[in-house]
Design a protein around this motif. Structure first.
Motif, short mmCIF file in Angstrom:
data_model
loop_
_atom_site.label_atom_id
_atom_site.label_comp_id
_atom_site.label_asym_id
_atom_site.label_seq_id
_atom_site.Cartn_x
_atom_site.Cartn_y
_atom_site.Cartn_z
N ARG A 1 1.05 -1.31 -0.13
CA ARG A 1 -0.09 0.05 -0.13
C ARG A 1 0.98 1.33 0.01
O ARG A 1 1.98 1.20 0.48
CB ARG A 1 -0.88 0.03 1.43
CG ARG A 1 -1.73 -1.22 1.06
CD ARG A 1 -2.98 -1.29 2.33
NE ARG A 1 -3.57 -2.92 1.98
CZ ARG A 1 -2.91 -4.04 2.01
NH1 ARG A 1 -1.72 -4.09 2.72
NH2 ARG A 1 -3.73 -4.92 1.94
N GLN B 1 5.47 -9.64 9.26
CA GLN B 1 4.67 -9.59 8.20
C GLN B 1 5.25 -10.04 6.87
O GLN B 1 4.80 -10.52 5.86
CB GLN B 1 3.53 -8.85 7.94
CG GLN B 1 2.51 -8.76 9.35
CD GLN B 1 1.75 -7.15 9.09
OE1 GLN B 1 0.74 -7.61 8.59
NE2 GLN B 1 2.30 -6.47 9.80
N ASP C 1 10.53 -11.24 3.21
CA ASP C 1 11.92 -11.09 2.58
C ASP C 1 13.04 -11.63 3.18
O ASP C 1 14.15 -11.39 2.62
CB ASP C 1 12.13 -9.50 2.27
CG ASP C 1 12.10 -8.84 3.64
OD1 ASP C 1 12.54 -9.23 4.63
OD2 ASP C 1 11.81 -7.39 3.55
N HIS D 1 3.88 -14.69 7.53
CA HIS D 1 3.40 -14.85 6.15
C HIS D 1 4.30 -15.94 5.25
O HIS D 1 4.13 -15.66 4.20
CB HIS D 1 3.01 -13.63 5.63
CG HIS D 1 1.80 -12.69 6.18
ND1 HIS D 1 1.62 -11.57 6.12
CD2 HIS D 1 0.89 -13.30 7.15
CE1 HIS D 1 0.58 -11.14 6.98
NE2 HIS D 1 0.26 -12.23 7.62
N THR E 1 3.67 -0.85 9.41
CA THR E 1 2.73 -1.68 8.99
C THR E 1 1.37 -0.89 8.87
O THR E 1 1.33 -0.19 9.86
CB THR E 1 2.23 -3.13 9.81
OG1 THR E 1 1.01 -3.57 9.08
CG2 THR E 1 2.19 -2.69 11.17
N SER E 2 0.44 -1.30 7.73
CA SER E 2 -0.73 -0.39 7.60
C SER E 2 -1.92 -0.82 8.71
O SER E 2 -2.68 -0.33 8.72
CB SER E 2 -1.24 -0.56 6.30
OG SER E 2 -1.35 -1.98 5.64
P1 NAD Z 1 1.70 -2.34 3.60
O1 NAD Z 1 2.06 -2.40 2.44
O2 NAD Z 1 0.00 -2.50 3.74
O3 NAD Z 1 1.75 -1.15 4.71
C1 NAD Z 1 2.94 -0.64 4.43
C2 NAD Z 1 3.03 0.45 5.63
O4 NAD Z 1 4.44 0.76 5.80
C3 NAD Z 1 2.41 1.67 5.42
O5 NAD Z 1 1.42 1.84 6.62
C4 NAD Z 1 3.39 2.79 5.03
O6 NAD Z 1 2.76 4.20 5.48
C5 NAD Z 1 4.43 2.31 6.00
N1 NAD Z 1 5.79 2.88 5.41
C6 NAD Z 1 6.25 3.12 4.36
N2 NAD Z 1 7.13 3.47 4.15
C7 NAD Z 1 8.07 3.43 5.54
C8 NAD Z 1 9.30 3.44 6.07
N3 NAD Z 1 10.30 3.99 5.51
N4 NAD Z 1 9.17 3.45 7.40
C9 NAD Z 1 8.17 3.02 8.21
N5 NAD Z 1 7.00 2.58 7.55
C10 NAD Z 1 6.80 2.83 6.18
O7 NAD Z 1 2.27 -3.65 4.29
P2 NAD Z 1 1.79 -4.42 5.78
O8 NAD Z 1 1.16 -3.68 6.62
O9 NAD Z 1 3.20 -5.14 6.12
O10 NAD Z 1 0.92 -5.62 4.88
C11 NAD Z 1 1.05 -6.05 3.79
C12 NAD Z 1 1.27 -7.50 3.30
O11 NAD Z 1 2.39 -7.25 2.56
C13 NAD Z 1 2.14 -8.31 4.62
O12 NAD Z 1 1.40 -9.38 4.68
C14 NAD Z 1 3.27 -8.64 3.94
O13 NAD Z 1 3.49 -10.07 4.02
C15 NAD Z 1 3.35 -8.23 2.47
N6 NAD Z 1 4.60 -7.34 2.03
C16 NAD Z 1 5.61 -7.73 2.46
C17 NAD Z 1 6.96 -7.17 2.16
C18 NAD Z 1 8.27 -7.66 2.38
O14 NAD Z 1 8.53 -8.88 2.72
N7 NAD Z 1 9.23 -6.68 2.40
C19 NAD Z 1 6.73 -6.07 0.99
C20 NAD Z 1 5.56 -5.76 0.52
C21 NAD Z 1 4.37 -6.33 1.04
#
Ligand code: NAD
Length: 239
Positions: free
Chosen positions: A37, A98, A101, A116, A184-185
């Motif tokens: 997101r 969650q 990576d 996850h 996390t969102s």
């Molecule tokens: P999300 O994408 O829903 O939300 C990301 C959140 O991170 C947002 O609230 C945003 O404002 C915040 N954010 C953005 N940049 C930031 C920064 N520099 N420092 C701190 N916060 C920051 O992600 P989610 O809540 O983890 O849920 C989505 C699902 O996506 C999870 O289940 C996960 O498995 C998966 N996911 C994982 C990865 C990964 O492993 N890196 C990447 C993308 C999504």
């Protein structure tokens, strides 16, 4: 960043001993891995919610694997950032993530609950056997030696979390003196529900307001790489 000073003052006051760190995609954003997101969350105009599902895989496994191969390539090249490294400096935290990576482990954290799954594991869609799969696949979609399709060993939207993971995370969060909630969102359940179990001090680090900001005692509106190191320093002072 005045909230970070308030959060640090609360840590100095309470001297938390048991710490749980709960992370989402935002903790890895500064390693160059896009979140689902927020800006940069799209791939070829598809939303993650439309690709990370059993139905999408059943409909078009090649498309889903192409997306995963793109993400696996980004993650393979990425390095843990200052937030992952700061978390790994804490002596004995449980890291509940969650993320898929593996960057907490690469930064040196040892006790990690991956709610996850992990993007560098694949699973036979028929036999459920898992394999480590770090390198790019020769064939997309890849197949198991038994001939069935392999799928990423990841919990997709609508699927059940690994046995025992939520129980372990929930018990640790309920017993912790401090919960750090980073990047996390707070909209993906059941993981997001863990924050409500906290009984000790709770501090969120996220540059934007999230669905769980108000559930935390402090919401630090800063990036993970900026705010996590000074917060970890404050925790270490009390040890
Ligand atoms: P999300 O994408 O829903 O939300 C990301 C959140 O991170 C947002 O609230 C945003 O404002 C915040 N954010 C953005 N940049 C930031 C920064 N520099 N420092 C701190 N916060 C920051 O992600 P989610 O809540 O983890 O849920 C989505 C699902 O996506 C999870 O289940 C996960 O498995 C998966 N996911 C994982 C990865 C990964 O492993 N890196 C990447 C993308 C999504």
């Amino acid at each position: 960043m005045s909230e970070v000073h308030d959060a640090i003052a609360a840590i100095r006051n309470r001297r938390p001993q048991s710490v749980v760190v709960f992370t989402g995609a935002g903790v890895s954003a500064e390693s160059g891995i896009p979140t689902f997101r927020g800006s940069g969350g799209l791939w070829r105009n598809f939303r993650a919610e439309d690709l990370a599902t059993p139905a999408a895989f059943a409909r078009d496994p090649k498309l889903v694997w192409e997306w995963y191969e793109w993400r696996r390539g980004l993650i393979r090249e990425a390095q843990p950032n200052a937030a992952h490294r700061a978390i790994a400096r804490l002596p004995d935290p449980l890291v509940v993530t969650q993320n898929v990576d593996g960057l907490h482990e690469r930064a040196g954290s040892r006790d990690i609950v991956e709610l996850h799954g992990n993007i560098f594991r694949a699973r036979c869609a028929r036999e459920r056997k898992t394999i480590q799969a770090r390198e790019p696949f020769d064939e997309i979609p890849p197949r198991c030696t038994c001939g069935a399709l392999l799928r990423p060993d990841i919990v997709w939207f609508g699927e059940t979390l690994p046995a025992g993971a939520m129980e372990r995370a929930g018990a640790a969060i309920a017993a912790a003196d401090l919960l750090l909630v980073i990047g996390t969102s707070g909209v993906v359940y059941p993981a997001a529900g863990l924050v409500a179990l906290a009984r000790g001090l709770s501090i969120e680090i996220n540059p934007e307001a999230s669905s769980i900001s108000t559930a935390c005692h402090f919401a630090v509106t800063a990036t993970a790489a900026d705010a996590t190191p000074p917060i970890v320093d404050a925790i270490m002072e009390g040890r």
